[in-house]
Design an enzyme around this catalytic site. Sequence first.
Site, mmCIF file in Angstrom:
data_model
loop_
_atom_site.group_PDB
_atom_site.id
_atom_site.type_symbol
_atom_site.label_atom_id
_atom_site.label_comp_id
_atom_site.label_asym_id
_atom_site.label_seq_id
_atom_site.Cartn_x
_atom_site.Cartn_y
_atom_site.Cartn_z
ATOM 1 N N GLU A 146 0.618 -10.948 -35.400
ATOM 2 C CA GLU A 146 1.126 -11.729 -34.275
ATOM 3 C C GLU A 146 0.862 -11.079 -32.920
ATOM 4 O O GLU A 146 0.878 -11.760 -31.898
ATOM 5 C CB GLU A 146 2.615 -12.027 -34.490
ATOM 6 C CG GLU A 146 2.778 -12.936 -35.698
ATOM 7 C CD GLU A 146 4.215 -13.349 -35.969
ATOM 8 O OE1 GLU A 146 4.846 -13.943 -35.096
ATOM 9 O OE2 GLU A 146 4.693 -13.069 -37.081
ATOM 10 N N GLU A 195 25.429 -20.852 -31.543
ATOM 11 C CA GLU A 195 24.014 -21.128 -31.785
ATOM 12 C C GLU A 195 23.486 -22.282 -30.933
ATOM 13 O O GLU A 195 24.249 -23.000 -30.282
ATOM 14 C CB GLU A 195 23.799 -21.438 -33.268
ATOM 15 C CG GLU A 195 23.542 -20.204 -34.118
ATOM 16 C CD GLU A 195 22.142 -19.638 -33.901
ATOM 17 O OE1 GLU A 195 21.416 -20.137 -33.016
ATOM 18 O OE2 GLU A 195 21.776 -18.694 -34.612
#
Length: 279
Positions: A146, A195
Amino acid sequence: CEAAFGVEFRTLREFVARAMGDPKPPVMVEKAPAQENVHTNGFDIGRMFPVLQHTAGDNGRFITAGIVIARDPETGIYNASYHRLQLVGPNRTSIRLDLGRHLRIAWEKAKKKGEALPIVVCIGADLALHYTAATMGSQMPEHADELAVAGGLCGRPLPVVKAVTQDLIVPAETEIVLEGRILPDETVSEGPFGEFVGYLAPAEHMPIVEITAVTHRTKPIYHAINGYGRETVMLRKYVLEASLLKVLQSAAPIVTDAEMTAGGLHRFHAIIQVKKAGP
């Protein structure tokens, strides 16, 4: 997002899709702004940085914009991903490792050997690394490096430097870097935490990160992402649209566009545009 990359949104999605096919491995440099200041003992990350308690229901203070970089113990491939860290001591945090995530898999491999997993946590990193770390699903398979994909996204190799206390590389222009290890056999209660869906994630036992060094720029900028806010869902909008279009257009060529809507938090609801055939 368009202003940051200097293109309109369709081109931005093309950037995301193209980055996977044109990775640019990072290039090593000798000196880095990320290491202008180095602390290897006697530090307290809760005192050094304005780590926030984001909602009244959160169980303490959380680092939310940290990009965790690790290397798979078996393949040596670098992974970059977001994981929230809850402060549990001057040089300790918990780390949220959900099942199936690439970092969780790497940690479990290290745990089987009875070893800690070395990591670095980058706060205030290159924008291309933020988007790469936000990628999920088929667009970023486990074998993809990545850091190299982030280079493909920004069109140049990311400059990196050796970490001070861990055998890893660190993006050189990061504002703040926490070096450490995810311990194999210690856990602590992590959460609740507000969240992105607008509800508190329940408390669960999660692994502990032992911080071995803190490095940072002089007068660093501390980046935070509010758990329930626009930034966290926008990071994945264009990435998920690129992934969705890749899958749909290979199966149904009449698909011409897709929108992951704000009403679905840019994740749970999509509108698909098709080109009709015939009269």
